[in-house]
Design a protein around this motif. Structure first.
Motif, PDB file in Angstrom:
ATOM      1  N   PHE A  52       0.831  -1.200   0.000  1.00 35.60           N
ATOM      2  CA  PHE A  52       0.000   0.000   0.000  1.00 35.60           C
ATOM      3  C   PHE A  52       0.867   1.253   0.000  1.00 35.60           C
ATOM      4  O   PHE A  52       0.579   2.226  -0.713  1.00 35.60           O
ATOM      5  CB  PHE A  52      -0.922  -0.002   1.226  1.00 35.60           C
ATOM      6  CG  PHE A  52      -1.708   1.273   1.403  1.00 35.60           C
ATOM      7  CD1 PHE A  52      -2.853   1.497   0.659  1.00 35.60           C
ATOM      8  CD2 PHE A  52      -1.288   2.242   2.308  1.00 35.60           C
ATOM      9  CE1 PHE A  52      -3.574   2.669   0.804  1.00 35.60           C
ATOM     10  CE2 PHE A  52      -1.996   3.422   2.471  1.00 35.60           C
ATOM     11  CZ  PHE A  52      -3.141   3.634   1.712  1.00 35.60           C
ATOM     12  N   THR A  53       1.942   1.246   0.793  1.00 32.68           N
ATOM     13  CA  THR A  53       2.864   2.386   0.853  1.00 32.68           C
ATOM     14  C   THR A  53       3.510   2.624  -0.505  1.00 32.68           C
ATOM     15  O   THR A  53       3.644   3.775  -0.952  1.00 32.68           O
ATOM     16  CB  THR A  53       3.955   2.132   1.916  1.00 32.68           C
ATOM     17  OG1 THR A  53       3.344   1.920   3.192  1.00 32.68           O
ATOM     18  CG2 THR A  53       4.908   3.312   2.012  1.00 32.68           C
ATOM     19  N   LYS A  54       3.894   1.549  -1.180  1.00 30.11           N
ATOM     20  CA  LYS A  54       4.518   1.667  -2.502  1.00 30.11           C
ATOM     21  C   LYS A  54       3.550   2.254  -3.510  1.00 30.11           C
ATOM     22  O   LYS A  54       3.909   3.148  -4.294  1.00 30.11           O
ATOM     23  CB  LYS A  54       5.002   0.292  -2.962  1.00 30.11           C
ATOM     24  CG  LYS A  54       5.727   0.309  -4.295  1.00 30.11           C
ATOM     25  CD  LYS A  54       6.220  -1.077  -4.652  1.00 30.11           C
ATOM     26  CE  LYS A  54       6.972  -1.054  -5.983  1.00 30.11           C
ATOM     27  NZ  LYS A  54       7.470  -2.403  -6.353  1.00 30.11           N
ATOM     28  N   MET A  55       2.296   1.775  -3.504  1.00 31.59           N
ATOM     29  CA  MET A  55       1.290   2.279  -4.439  1.00 31.59           C
ATOM     30  C   MET A  55       0.965   3.747  -4.157  1.00 31.59           C
ATOM     31  O   MET A  55       0.806   4.551  -5.072  1.00 31.59           O
ATOM     32  CB  MET A  55       0.022   1.420  -4.343  1.00 31.59           C
ATOM     33  CG  MET A  55       0.202  -0.004  -4.837  1.00 31.59           C
ATOM     34  SD  MET A  55      -1.223  -1.071  -4.483  1.00 31.59           S
ATOM     35  CE  MET A  55      -2.507  -0.213  -5.387  1.00 31.59           C
ATOM     36  N   HIS A  56       0.882   4.095  -2.860  1.00 30.77           N
ATOM     37  CA  HIS A  56       0.590   5.481  -2.475  1.00 30.77           C
ATOM     38  C   HIS A  56       1.715   6.416  -2.920  1.00 30.77           C
ATOM     39  O   HIS A  56       1.461   7.518  -3.432  1.00 30.77           O
ATOM     40  CB  HIS A  56       0.404   5.561  -0.961  1.00 30.77           C
ATOM     41  CG  HIS A  56       0.067   6.933  -0.463  1.00 30.77           C
ATOM     42  ND1 HIS A  56      -1.120   7.573  -0.764  1.00 30.77           N
ATOM     43  CD2 HIS A  56       0.782   7.804   0.310  1.00 30.77           C
ATOM     44  CE1 HIS A  56      -1.132   8.764  -0.191  1.00 30.77           C
ATOM     45  NE2 HIS A  56       0.009   8.920   0.465  1.00 30.77           N
ATOM     46  N   PRO A 199       9.871   3.106   6.782  1.00 35.30           N
ATOM     47  CA  PRO A 199       9.480   2.300   7.946  1.00 35.30           C
ATOM     48  C   PRO A 199       8.664   1.053   7.603  1.00 35.30           C
ATOM     49  O   PRO A 199       8.851   0.003   8.213  1.00 35.30           O
ATOM     50  CB  PRO A 199       8.655   3.280   8.795  1.00 35.30           C
ATOM     51  CG  PRO A 199       9.196   4.619   8.439  1.00 35.30           C
ATOM     52  CD  PRO A 199       9.570   4.539   6.990  1.00 35.30           C
ATOM     53  N   ALA A 200       7.772   1.164   6.627  1.00 39.94           N
ATOM     54  CA  ALA A 200       6.937   0.011   6.256  1.00 39.94           C
ATOM     55  C   ALA A 200       7.797  -1.125   5.719  1.00 39.94           C
ATOM     56  O   ALA A 200       7.559  -2.300   6.030  1.00 39.94           O
ATOM     57  CB  ALA A 200       5.897   0.418   5.215  1.00 39.94           C
ATOM     58  N   TYR A 201       8.812  -0.800   4.918  1.00 40.70           N
ATOM     59  CA  TYR A 201       9.691  -1.831   4.371  1.00 40.70           C
ATOM     60  C   TYR A 201      10.617  -2.387   5.452  1.00 40.70           C
ATOM     61  O   TYR A 201      10.905  -3.592   5.476  1.00 40.70           O
ATOM     62  CB  TYR A 201      10.522  -1.261   3.214  1.00 40.70           C
ATOM     63  CG  TYR A 201       9.706  -0.968   1.989  1.00 40.70           C
ATOM     64  CD1 TYR A 201       9.168  -1.997   1.220  1.00 40.70           C
ATOM     65  CD2 TYR A 201       9.445   0.336   1.588  1.00 40.70           C
ATOM     66  CE1 TYR A 201       8.415  -1.733   0.097  1.00 40.70           C
ATOM     67  CE2 TYR A 201       8.686   0.613   0.467  1.00 40.70           C
ATOM     68  CZ  TYR A 201       8.172  -0.427  -0.276  1.00 40.70           C
ATOM     69  OH  TYR A 201       7.404  -0.164  -1.385  1.00 40.70           O
ATOM     70  N   ARG A 202      11.103  -1.515   6.348  1.00 40.17           N
ATOM     71  CA  ARG A 202      11.940  -1.980   7.458  1.00 40.17           C
ATOM     72  C   ARG A 202      11.190  -3.018   8.284  1.00 40.17           C
ATOM     73  O   ARG A 202      11.705  -4.092   8.588  1.00 40.17           O
ATOM     74  CB  ARG A 202      12.352  -0.824   8.357  1.00 40.17           C
ATOM     75  CG  ARG A 202      13.355   0.134   7.745  1.00 40.17           C
ATOM     76  CD  ARG A 202      13.830   1.176   8.745  1.00 40.17           C
ATOM     77  NE  ARG A 202      14.858   0.642   9.620  1.00 40.17           N
ATOM     78  CZ  ARG A 202      14.705   0.370  10.906  1.00 40.17           C
ATOM     79  NH1 ARG A 202      13.551   0.555  11.505  1.00 40.17           N
ATOM     80  NH2 ARG A 202      15.702  -0.104  11.625  1.00 40.17           N
ATOM     81  N   SER A 203       9.953  -2.684   8.647  1.00 41.34           N
ATOM     82  CA  SER A 203       9.145  -3.585   9.458  1.00 41.34           C
ATOM     83  C   SER A 203       8.884  -4.903   8.739  1.00 41.34           C
ATOM     84  O   SER A 203       8.975  -5.981   9.331  1.00 41.34           O
ATOM     85  CB  SER A 203       7.822  -2.897   9.821  1.00 41.34           C
ATOM     86  OG  SER A 203       6.989  -3.754  10.570  1.00 41.34           O
TER      87      SER A 203
END
Length: 324
Positions: A52-56, A199-203
């Motif tokens: 979702f973060t990537k698409m956003h 942060p989303a990818y780190r997690s």
């Protein structure tokens, strides 16, 4: 205020976990099944958030040329992709948190939930000790006082003074303390692992490393024998949601805005929540002396930040009086 509430709710989520684990054990599930299902759900939710973060981010980049008239602003905000070396580093940093879960959840088989969470909270002084040894620097007097308050609060909260050491299972106590050591290592090294990454990818990559470790130690037989479609799926959803997904997201959103000191104070709310649920849901006996110990532990966590903020408050008052 909203960022402080986010960190508080993240800590409360962590406080719920041990009660869910004890309930799962009551249904006959084993350690590998409980931790494996938790991390599997957390893995799925974390990668959905990363997608979702990537698409956003892609939509924002595509919108910039129309609104700003060029690609330069978009390019300036883009973060470089992770190399495989960085991904492996993040997965390695995520393994201690999986190990913490294994040790902590296993300790719940031998000792009360209220004692297990208190033993896990020893990561506070262990982290200070590790930091001092690593930097070869003696802790400050304030930190030594804080550690003394934490130690005294632990003795009371654990029920050692009113019940005696013979009341507790030695293996459970050792497992609980090892969980605290593992969590201290996670706190010490995780923040240094590719801090510039999204942060989303780190997690997502860190929980991937934890999942791999658990599946190596406990092969996921429950995925193939149909066990996952029973109550285990419900426990996995609850543990994954409250343990592997919600807290990291809320902490990532709130901590940068309120600071690590205040985050430590609010994060300590995990302890009373876990002890309270032990008394209400699991019907464990928690004496008045133990509650006094819980309050002392919370005071010990908050003490450095409260002392640090005092001079600022006095300085602000002095400035206001001078202006008046």
């Amino acid at each position: 205020m909203k960022y402080a509430i986010a960190v508080f709710l993240g800590a409360v989520s962590y406080g719920i976990l041990s009660t869910i684990v004890v309930k799962a054990y009551g249904q006959g599930y084993q350690l590998g099944e409980v931790v494996g299902s938790q991390l599997l759900v957390g893995f799925a939710l974390s990668w959905l958030l990363a997608l979702f973060t990537k698409m956003h981010s892609a939509r924002k980049r595509n919108a910039v040329p129309h609104s700003a008239g060029g690609n330069s602003a978009a390019g300036a905000t883009m973060r470089p992709g992770l190399t495989w070396k960085q991904r492996l580093l993040l997965m390695s940093a995520g393994m201690p948190t999986a190990l913490t879960g294994l040790l902590y959840y296993q300790s719940l088989r031998y000792i009360p939930n209220s004692l297990a969470i208190i033993l896990l909270f020893q990561f506070t002084w262990m982290g200070v000790l590790m930091h001092a040894l690593r930097n070869r620097k003696r802790p400050s007097n304030l930190m030594l006082v804080t550690l003394a308050v934490l130690f005294g609060g632990t003795l009371l909260a654990a029920g050692i003074l009113d019940q005696g050491l013979s009341h507790f299972d030695a293996l459970g106590v050792v497992l609980g303390l090892l969980a605290a050591v593992s969590y201290s290592l996670f706190v010490l090294f995780s923040g240094k692992a590719v801090p510039a990454a999204e942060p989303a990818y780190r997690s997502a990559w860190m929980i991937t490393g934890g999942l791999i470790l658990v599946f190596i130690l406990f092969p996921p037989v429950f995925l193939f024998n149909g066990l996952i479609w029973g109550h285990l799926l419900l426990f996995g959803l609850l543990l994954g949601l409250f343990g592997a997904f919600i807290p990291p997201v809320l902490f990532a959103a709130g901590v940068p805005h309120i600071g690590e000191g205040m985050a430590a104070i609010l994060g300590a709310s995990e302890l009373p929540v876990a002890v309270m649920l032990s008394a209400i849901v699991l019907h464990e006996r928690v004496s008045t002396l133990q509650w006094v110990g819980v309050v002392l532990v919370l005071l010990g966590v908050a003490l450095p930040e409260l002392v640090k903020r005092r001079p600022r408050t006095r300085a602000k008052g002095y400035v206001h009086s001078r202006r008046a």
